[in-house]
Design an enzyme around this catalytic site. Structure first.
Site, PDB file in Angstrom:
ATOM      1  CB  CYS A   1      -0.913   0.049   1.200  1.00 51.15           C
ATOM      2  SG  CYS A   1      -2.051  -1.314   1.306  1.00 51.15           S
TER       3      CYS A   1
ATOM      4  NE  ARG B   1       4.753   1.738  -0.124  1.00 51.95           N
ATOM      5  CZ  ARG B   1       5.496   1.816   0.975  1.00 51.95           C
ATOM      6  NH1 ARG B   1       6.662   2.420   0.934  1.00 51.95           N
ATOM      7  NH2 ARG B   1       5.074   1.305   2.110  1.00 51.95           N
TER       8      ARG B   1
ATOM      9  CD1 TRP C   1       0.395  -6.098  -2.863  1.00 56.43           C
ATOM     10  CD2 TRP C   1      -0.154  -6.861  -0.846  1.00 56.43           C
ATOM     11  NE1 TRP C   1       0.862  -7.380  -2.762  1.00 56.43           N
ATOM     12  CE2 TRP C   1       0.534  -7.868  -1.542  1.00 56.43           C
ATOM     13  CE3 TRP C   1      -0.612  -7.133   0.452  1.00 56.43           C
ATOM     14  CZ2 TRP C   1       0.783  -9.125  -0.982  1.00 56.43           C
ATOM     15  CZ3 TRP C   1      -0.361  -8.383   1.001  1.00 56.43           C
ATOM     16  CH2 TRP C   1       0.335  -9.354   0.281  1.00 56.43           C
TER      17      TRP C   1
ATOM     18  CG  ASN D   1       0.741   0.563   4.437  1.00 52.62           C
ATOM     19  OD1 ASN D   1       0.453  -0.628   4.478  1.00 52.62           O
ATOM     20  ND2 ASN D   1       1.957   1.002   4.185  1.00 52.62           N
ATOM     21  N   GLY D   2      -1.715  -1.009   6.502  1.00 58.88           N
ATOM     22  CA  GLY D   2      -1.566  -1.766   7.742  1.00 58.88           C
ATOM     23  C   GLY D   2      -2.784  -2.644   7.959  1.00 58.88           C
TER      24      GLY D   2
ATOM     25  CD  GLU E   1      18.425 -13.074  -4.476  1.00 57.77           C
ATOM     26  OE1 GLU E   1      17.734 -13.505  -3.543  1.00 57.77           O
ATOM     27  OE2 GLU E   1      18.179 -12.014  -5.075  1.00 57.77           O
TER      28      GLU E   1
ATOM     29  CE  LYS F   1      15.478 -11.552  -7.092  1.00 59.82           C
ATOM     30  NZ  LYS F   1      15.829 -10.803  -5.901  1.00 59.82           N
TER      31      LYS F   1
ATOM     32  CD  GLU G   1      11.423 -12.032  -5.797  1.00 56.34           C
ATOM     33  OE1 GLU G   1      10.944 -11.517  -4.792  1.00 56.34           O
ATOM     34  OE2 GLU G   1      12.543 -11.734  -6.238  1.00 56.34           O
TER      35      GLU G   1
ATOM     36  CG  HIS H   1      20.634 -36.381   0.853  1.00 63.89           C
ATOM     37  ND1 HIS H   1      21.024 -37.621   1.326  1.00 63.89           N
ATOM     38  CD2 HIS H   1      21.780 -35.678   0.674  1.00 63.89           C
ATOM     39  CE1 HIS H   1      22.337 -37.646   1.464  1.00 63.89           C
ATOM     40  NE2 HIS H   1      22.818 -36.465   1.069  1.00 63.89           N
TER      41      HIS H   1
ATOM     42  CE  LYS I   1      12.564  -2.644  -3.934  1.00 60.75           C
ATOM     43  NZ  LYS I   1      13.410  -3.670  -4.544  1.00 60.75           N
TER      44      LYS I   1
HETATM   45  O1  M6R Z   1      12.959  -4.816   2.347  1.00 57.96           O
HETATM   46  P1  M6R Z   1      13.481  -6.149   2.797  1.00 57.96           P
HETATM   47  O2  M6R Z   1      14.883  -6.391   2.410  1.00 57.96           O
HETATM   48  O3  M6R Z   1      13.259  -6.369   4.266  1.00 57.96           O
HETATM   49  O4  M6R Z   1      12.590  -7.201   2.038  1.00 57.96           O
HETATM   50  C1  M6R Z   1      12.671  -8.565   2.337  1.00 57.96           C
HETATM   51  C2  M6R Z   1      11.976  -9.375   1.276  1.00 57.96           C
HETATM   52  O5  M6R Z   1      10.627  -9.035   1.208  1.00 57.96           O
HETATM   53  C3  M6R Z   1      12.616  -9.183  -0.098  1.00 57.96           C
HETATM   54  O6  M6R Z   1      13.964  -9.487  -0.085  1.00 57.96           O
HETATM   55  C4  M6R Z   1      11.901 -10.039  -1.135  1.00 57.96           C
HETATM   56  O7  M6R Z   1      12.236 -11.374  -0.973  1.00 57.96           O
HETATM   57  C5  M6R Z   1      12.206  -9.507  -2.525  1.00 57.96           C
HETATM   58  N1  M6R Z   1      11.052  -9.683  -3.331  1.00 57.96           N
HETATM   59  C6  M6R Z   1      13.383 -10.100  -3.159  1.00 57.96           C
HETATM   60  O8  M6R Z   1      13.488  -9.838  -4.516  1.00 57.96           O
END
Ligand code: M6R
Length: 615
Positions: A2, A27, A75, A101-102, A488, A492, A495, A511, A610
């Site tokens: 949000c 965001r 969101w 937001n919240g 990672e 990625k 995502e 395993h 974000k």
């Molecule tokens: O703002 P932050 O680093 O605390 O965010 C943590 C995760 O939400 C963030 O790393 C998320 O996994 C991203 N989408 C990674 O690309």
């Protein structure tokens, strides 16, 4: 998550709100809306589901002239993605307009209380209940100066949960009230105009100064001034901070996507993260904001990292570096689990919260829990002035610059870089030799140049993505400090291209995950230079023997002759301390090109936010 924007000034609010919402798009959101106070005192609200362009289109049919307004990108948490559930939310009596937001945790009981008093909700949101609660309390306030503020304040005293809000009232046309509890809210102060936003990006260089609200604070904005007070009515002196905002950093500058631009910004971001942080003797690092003396740092006998998502993977890589250089035992916790786990820890444990945004609620809550128990907490964050930065006892800024792409790229590699420097610093305070320290410093200094070289793989990786674009599943495998990079790489890819991917410690594959191996499930191997090279090359053979395609990321000079994998991407040969950073870059590029070929919105992947400000 949000985005909130509010404006009170002399210009037409509509355009400023839309501009602010554009800047907050990164965001993550699924619906959007704006509301203004019009000249006749009426409250106008326009909302719709989908991208901002849909809102712009809808607004073209509205003649909004008000100079006071609020906007929101939602969101969804409570209630489906519908126009009715989008913000701003108007109270049942039409007197209060609110963006939120919240999460209001006790909204159900408040809704019952209000329904009995004639305030019935039309949406499924907790936010409408909050708008109603404020309307109810404002109506009860005697007509006096400060009535609006007092009404909002009294309402918030009944709320359990988190909120960043901006509120307008039909009976208070030249006023706006904002408040925060665990959801960020920042006031922007311009030339006889004010802004409220979830983060500075919402108003950028339109404001001269910013005031970051603390939890439990309310801001009351009027035409020519503002004041801040607590829920307990105590006045708070505003801490004005100059807004340093370069518009160029939030533009694509010729790149088709922010994600690609930010991948290519990494050499510079790494340079910025390290600037001025090496010791004069060239064997260590130092950080201005740790607020811990060398003596105190030597007393640390355990480090517990708390983080989420990619930030957590950066901590997993740091675990190898800190244990190796400084011999301090490290644990890496999911921030969301740590908060409720009540893990026993020794007095000399140092907690480090890592978060690019500095606003992730799970990480912030873990930090608070650790502080409540008396542990010293440091933060590593890219979010200057963020909640995590302000609440930690000390910390290190990443200086990566604004990251607009939702998938973290330069924020991740700068975290790796900062944490490697921290490992070096802790090591040099203990047993790490001058020679070893100097080698690591030299490797770090070489890093921006080597990152630049690694980026030259872009075309080759694009071709690789063409080849794999229709894949449904992939494995990413690495060992030791490259294992978190495999995690990672998989994250990625998931995502930004929505391809199912798993990251594993390469030997662990045998395993269980080996059952997935088939010609339809290619595997990426992080096979850089070092003592594990022979072992990981053997793991590649195990996968090839079962018919799967393999791609290896290998260091130059280590894989001459017959390629040991079906395809090899060669990155520059480097010190093991920086290999995780360099090995990340091809994986980012691969995820990016896969996402583009698969027609995904790589900058704003579906369902992602974000800055994750709800638990
Ligand atoms: O703002 P932050 O680093 O605390 O965010 C943590 C995760 O939400 C963030 O790393 C998320 O996994 C991203 N989408 C990674 O690309």
């Amino acid at each position: 998550m949000c985005g909130i924007i509010g404006y009170l000034g002399r210009k037409r609010a509509k355009e400023i709100l839309l501009e602010g919402l554009r800047r907050l798009e990164y965001r993550g959101y699924d619906s959007a809306g704006v509301g203004t106070v019009e000249g006749d005192g009426s409250l106008a609200v326009v909302r719709c589901v989908g991208p901002l362009d849909a809102l712009v289109e809808k607004l073209s049919g509205w003649n909004l002239a008000g100079t006071v307004g609020i906007g929101h990108t939602r969101w969804a948490t409570h209630g489906a993605v519908t126009e009715e559930n989008a913000h701003p939310q108007l109270s049942a009596d039409g007197s209060i307009l609110l963006v939120h937001n919240g999460v209001v945790e006790n909204f159900a009981s408040i809704a019952i209380f209000l329904a009995e008093r004639g305030y019935r909700s039309r949406s499924e949101t907790d936010s409408e209940v909050l708008a109603n609660l404020i309307a109810y309390h404002c109506a009860k306030e005697p007509p006096q100066q400060g009535r609006f503020l007092d009404g909002v304040r009294r309402a918030l005293l009944h709320v359990r949960g988190t909120y960043g809000i901006a509120v307008l009232g039909k009976d208070f046309p030249g006023e706006m009230v904002g408040a925060r509890s665990s959801s960020p809210l920042v006031l922007g102060v311009g030339d006889r105009e004010f802004f409220l936003a979830s983060d500075v990006a919402g108003f950028g260089s339109r404001a001269r100064d910013a005031v970051f609200l603390n939890d439990g604070e309310l801001v009351h904005i009027r035409e020519n001034n503002f004041s801040i007070c607590t829920l307990g009515r105590e006045l708070v002196e505003a801490a004005l901070e100059a807004v340093e905002w370069q518009e160029a950093l939030v533009e694509k500058n010729g790149y088709p996507h922010f994600m690609l631009k930010e991948i290519f910004e990494q050499p510079q971001a790494l340079e910025n993260a390290m600037r001025g942080r090496f010791s004069a003797d060239g064997s260590s690092a130092h950080f201005g904001g740790l607020r811990m003396s060398p003596r105190e740092l030597r007393q640390v006998d355990r480090i517990v990292f708390c983080a989420c998502g990619s930030a957590r993977y950066a901590c997993l890589a740091a675990e190898y570096a800190i244990e190796r250089f400084a011999r301090i035992p490290v644990e890496v916790e999911y921030a969301s689990e740590f908060r409720y786990r009540n893990a026993p820890m020794d007095r000399n444990t140092l907690v480090i919260a890592v978060s690019q945004s500095g606003e992730t609620i799970d990480t912030l809550s873990a930090l608070r829990e650790a502080k409540r128990k008396g542990y010293r907490v440091l933060a590593v964050t890219n979010g200057v002035g963020s909640s995590i930065a302000r609440e930690a006892d000390g910390g290190i800024y990443q200086h990566a610059g604004p990251e607009i792409g939702v998938a973290g790229t330069k924020s991740f590699t700068t975290q790796l870089c900062i944490l490697t420097m921290l490992a070096l610093y802790l090591g040099r305070l203990r047993d790490l030799s001058f020679e070893e320290g100097a080698e690591i410093v030299q490797a770090l200094k070489d890093l921006p140049r080597l990152a630049e070289e690694t980026l030259r793989l872009d075309e080759a990786i694009r071709a690789l993505a063409v080849h794999y674009a229709s894949c449904q599943s992939m494995l990413f495998l690495g060992r030791q400090s490259l294992f978190p990079i495999a995690l990672e790489g998989a994250l990625k890819l998931k995502e930004v291209s929505y391809v199912h991917a798993e990251g594993y410690a390469a030997a662990e594959m045998k395993h269980g995950p080996i059952a997935l191996i088939s010609k339809d499930c290619p595997a990426f191997f992080l096979a850089c230079d070092g003592p594990m090279l022979g072992k990981i090359q053997a793991n590649v053979q195990e996968v090839r023997a079962r018919g799967a395609d393999t791609v290896a990321i290998a260091c130059a000079g280590t894989c001459e002759g017959e390629p040991f994998a079906n395809r090899v991407l060669t990155i520059p040969r480097s010190h093991p301390a920086i290999q995780p950073i360099l090995a990340t870059i091809p994986l980012q590029l691969f995820a990016y090109h896969m996402g583009v070929f698969r027609d995904c919105n790589v900058d704003r992947p579906r369902n992602l936010a974000k800055s994750v400000t709800v638990e």
